[in-house]
Design a protein around this motif. Sequence first.
Motif, mmCIF file in Angstrom:
data_model
loop_
_atom_site.group_PDB
_atom_site.id
_atom_site.type_symbol
_atom_site.label_atom_id
_atom_site.label_comp_id
_atom_site.label_asym_id
_atom_site.label_seq_id
_atom_site.Cartn_x
_atom_site.Cartn_y
_atom_site.Cartn_z
ATOM 1 N N GLU A 297 0.680 -1.300 -0.109
ATOM 2 C CA GLU A 297 0.047 0.174 0.137
ATOM 3 C C GLU A 297 0.918 1.422 0.055
ATOM 4 O OE1 GLU A 297 -3.449 -0.210 2.872
ATOM 5 O OE2 GLU A 297 -2.422 -1.908 3.256
ATOM 6 N N LEU A 298 1.988 1.224 0.157
ATOM 7 C CA LEU A 298 3.027 2.353 0.306
ATOM 8 C C LEU A 298 3.204 2.833 -1.062
ATOM 9 C CD1 LEU A 298 5.790 1.111 2.873
ATOM 10 C CD2 LEU A 298 3.477 2.663 3.356
ATOM 11 N N ASP A 299 3.043 4.219 -1.440
ATOM 12 C CA ASP A 299 3.260 4.873 -2.589
ATOM 13 C C ASP A 299 4.620 5.571 -2.491
ATOM 14 O OD1 ASP A 299 0.490 4.391 -3.489
ATOM 15 O OD2 ASP A 299 -0.118 5.925 -1.816
ATOM 16 N N VAL A 300 5.093 6.104 -1.299
ATOM 17 C CA VAL A 300 6.214 7.110 -1.154
ATOM 18 C C VAL A 300 7.040 6.511 0.315
ATOM 19 C CG1 VAL A 300 5.782 8.894 -2.581
ATOM 20 C CG2 VAL A 300 5.319 9.042 -0.150
ATOM 21 N N VAL A 301 8.441 6.204 0.084
ATOM 22 C CA VAL A 301 9.217 5.936 1.093
ATOM 23 C C VAL A 301 10.392 6.951 1.194
ATOM 24 C CG1 VAL A 301 10.728 4.062 1.996
ATOM 25 C CG2 VAL A 301 8.224 3.418 1.045
ATOM 26 N N GLU A 302 10.596 7.320 2.276
ATOM 27 C CA GLU A 302 11.863 8.046 2.651
ATOM 28 C C GLU A 302 12.678 7.115 3.468
ATOM 29 O OE1 GLU A 302 13.447 11.186 1.399
ATOM 30 O OE2 GLU A 302 11.571 11.478 -0.235
ATOM 31 N N LEU A 303 13.822 6.936 3.079
ATOM 32 C CA LEU A 303 14.672 5.848 3.876
ATOM 33 C C LEU A 303 15.903 6.341 4.147
ATOM 34 C CD1 LEU A 303 16.457 4.284 1.948
ATOM 35 C CD2 LEU A 303 14.658 2.747 1.506
ATOM 36 N N HIS A 304 16.811 5.745 5.344
ATOM 37 C CA HIS A 304 18.006 6.204 5.450
ATOM 38 C C HIS A 304 19.282 5.620 4.601
ATOM 39 C CE1 HIS A 304 22.012 5.962 8.011
ATOM 40 N NE2 HIS A 304 21.332 6.885 8.518
ATOM 41 N N GLU B 261 22.348 1.092 1.344
ATOM 42 C CA GLU B 261 21.415 0.855 2.258
ATOM 43 C C GLU B 261 20.033 0.781 1.551
ATOM 44 O OE1 GLU B 261 21.886 2.954 6.368
ATOM 45 O OE2 GLU B 261 22.974 4.346 5.069
ATOM 46 N N GLU B 262 19.992 1.532 0.737
ATOM 47 C CA GLU B 262 18.621 1.531 -0.079
ATOM 48 C C GLU B 262 18.215 -0.005 -0.309
ATOM 49 O OE1 GLU B 262 17.249 4.700 -2.515
ATOM 50 O OE2 GLU B 262 16.400 3.355 -4.206
ATOM 51 N N LEU B 263 19.437 -0.824 -1.037
ATOM 52 C CA LEU B 263 19.093 -2.082 -1.628
ATOM 53 C C LEU B 263 18.683 -2.802 -0.494
ATOM 54 C CD1 LEU B 263 21.690 -2.505 -4.179
ATOM 55 C CD2 LEU B 263 19.169 -1.712 -4.495
ATOM 56 N N LEU B 264 19.316 -2.778 0.627
ATOM 57 C CA LEU B 264 19.160 -3.515 1.860
ATOM 58 C C LEU B 264 17.817 -3.305 2.408
ATOM 59 C CD1 LEU B 264 22.589 -3.013 3.857
ATOM 60 C CD2 LEU B 264 21.971 -5.146 2.719
ATOM 61 N N TYR B 265 17.383 -2.051 2.514
ATOM 62 C CA TYR B 265 16.066 -1.813 3.457
ATOM 63 C C TYR B 265 14.845 -1.876 2.347
ATOM 64 C CZ TYR B 265 19.594 0.517 6.466
ATOM 65 O OH TYR B 265 20.567 0.907 7.209
ATOM 66 N N VAL B 266 14.960 -1.750 1.052
ATOM 67 C CA VAL B 266 13.877 -2.002 0.643
ATOM 68 C C VAL B 266 13.264 -3.485 0.333
ATOM 69 C CG1 VAL B 266 13.927 -0.037 -1.419
ATOM 70 C CG2 VAL B 266 15.014 -2.227 -1.898
ATOM 71 N N GLU B 267 14.352 -4.210 0.648
ATOM 72 C CA GLU B 267 14.200 -5.776 0.637
ATOM 73 C C GLU B 267 13.418 -6.203 2.253
ATOM 74 O OE1 GLU B 267 17.584 -8.045 -0.586
ATOM 75 O OE2 GLU B 267 17.597 -6.823 -2.542
ATOM 76 N N ARG B 268 14.223 -5.548 2.901
ATOM 77 C CA ARG B 268 13.461 -5.860 4.451
ATOM 78 C C ARG B 268 12.358 -5.346 4.670
ATOM 79 N NH1 ARG B 268 17.091 -8.649 7.888
ATOM 80 N NH2 ARG B 268 18.907 -9.269 6.759
ATOM 81 N N MET B 269 12.020 -4.178 3.712
ATOM 82 C CA MET B 269 10.591 -3.584 3.957
ATOM 83 C C MET B 269 9.640 -4.241 3.525
ATOM 84 S SD MET B 269 11.599 0.519 3.833
ATOM 85 C CE MET B 269 12.601 1.525 5.106
ATOM 86 N N GLY B 270 10.113 -5.320 2.439
ATOM 87 C CA GLY B 270 8.934 -6.091 1.889
ATOM 88 C C GLY B 270 8.573 -5.323 0.647
ATOM 89 N N LEU B 271 9.254 -4.419 0.112
ATOM 90 C CA LEU B 271 8.983 -3.532 -1.001
ATOM 91 C C LEU B 271 9.328 -4.598 -2.491
ATOM 92 C CD1 LEU B 271 10.074 -0.145 0.240
ATOM 93 C CD2 LEU B 271 7.884 -0.812 -0.025
#
Lengths: 134, 383
Positions: free
Chosen positions: B274-281, B287-297
């Motif tokens: 349901e997420l349209d926009v994400v601002e991440l660290h 980090e972007e590759l690590l986190y998009v995967e762990r966020m389930g995106l």
Amino acid sequence: MQDATPVAHPTLYGPTPSGGVRIFGQRCRQCGRVAFPRQAYGCETCGAFGADLVDEDLEATGALASFAQVHRHPGKDIDAPFVMAEIRLTSGPLLRCTLARRDAATLRVGALMTGRLQADGDAPAELRFSQAEA
Amino acid sequence: MAKRLSALRPVYVVGVGNHRYQKHSETPYVTLGLTAVRSALADAGLVWPQVESVFHATCLLGMSPTRTMLRHLGATGIPMQQVENASASGSTAFRNAVLEVASGITDVSLALGVDKPAPFVLGASRNGLDTLERDRVAAFTHFALLAQTYGAESGAGPEDFARVAVKNHANGAKNPFAQRQQARTLAEVIEAPPVAGFLTPLQCCPVGEGAAAVIVASADAIRAHGLDPRRCPRVLSSTSRTERVYEPASGFDAALTEETVNAAYAEAGVSAAELDVVELHDAFSVEELLYVERMGLCARGDGARELKAGAFDIGGRVAISPSGGLLAMGHPLGPTGLGQVTEIARQLRQEAEARQHPGARTGLAHMVGVGAVCLVHILRNEA
Ligand SMILES: [Zn+2]
């Protein structure tokens, strides 16, 4: 008895009588966690402290978990290039440390690594890991 | 009995304002902060005496800088305090303001981030314990180690990490508040001499100065002050966690992110889809590759492929760091987490102009901080 070789981090490691190196770790009597460095504050897994944390010498052998060739470093008194590595000791703890070599070519994750004391000139000996002989 | 945010009264973002992030300059922190607050008040349609409390995120300004800055808005006597939580300081100030309004203690609270570069000491360096790596693991070296591990597991190579910087610099070029407002080619990113491992300078965030301000309010305040509820996205969740003992130990940033984001999804009743926009660290490209995967995106190991296919572009499946992220918008510490919220609010109001992700309705803000801490907020425009 222990010989008098001065080392750079005397609370972290020291020489063995046979000329090797031992890493000063500890084991938690409550949960079994083997940890490095040695400390009396408390176990990070279960919170046990005091007499529940017992000294345990760890062998300087493990597997290379990651590495990075550092080309630039902002700290003073530290000259790049050097190789920063993560080594998973056979006994469990993950160490971050500088390798004996200054370039990362031919390193591969999973390689067996062994540590020894290495002194440059009159400087105190440092624990430095290298890829184990095949 | 502990409660979730959803069990308290609803909280809305009613006003946002920024001072552009920039290289260290002679500009006093007072100017940075007042610019952001006045801009947020004007954006909200509020005046200063209507603000009832302040949480000021700063890491480096020194002891007690807040009231001596904000007195120039008129010293109304409201409670003010500094908030320090490393890189997540701004996110933590936002959480404090949200919880204060949600609890009913205030109707209108301000979360403000203002910082300027200055020498600092990490508290942990005074913990009385020696380390093998003492002073030898700069932040970029920590993330170079994670990049090596991620590359070994996923097959990602230097170009895959560099594409994060290309996308985020393209977004930052459209953001008037970004420190880096210049689009970069893959060649420009990748051909510069590396600092550590895969990481080249444009894959490392700039740490400068700036300010970001977010005003949060209750539904009562929105009615009482005649604000437009269509411009007031709701804060659906606020989660904050700290590092546990993970295996393998080196991946704590990703593991901590995963559990904090999952707590946020549960509190908000929102799924990753349901997420349209994400601002991440994205202080460092990996980090972007690590986190998009762990966020389930996307699926584990698919981050680089999805990025290359455009899934994370503005207009893609989910826009990741449309502000430019830490890599291009910048990372002035105290303001950073609040700058993420200013971007998400503009996206959810459809006011992000050249950066607008079409139809953005639900957004997530994520920060990690050394120590380690992680904060996640989910916002939705319910209008
Ligand atoms: Zn224990």
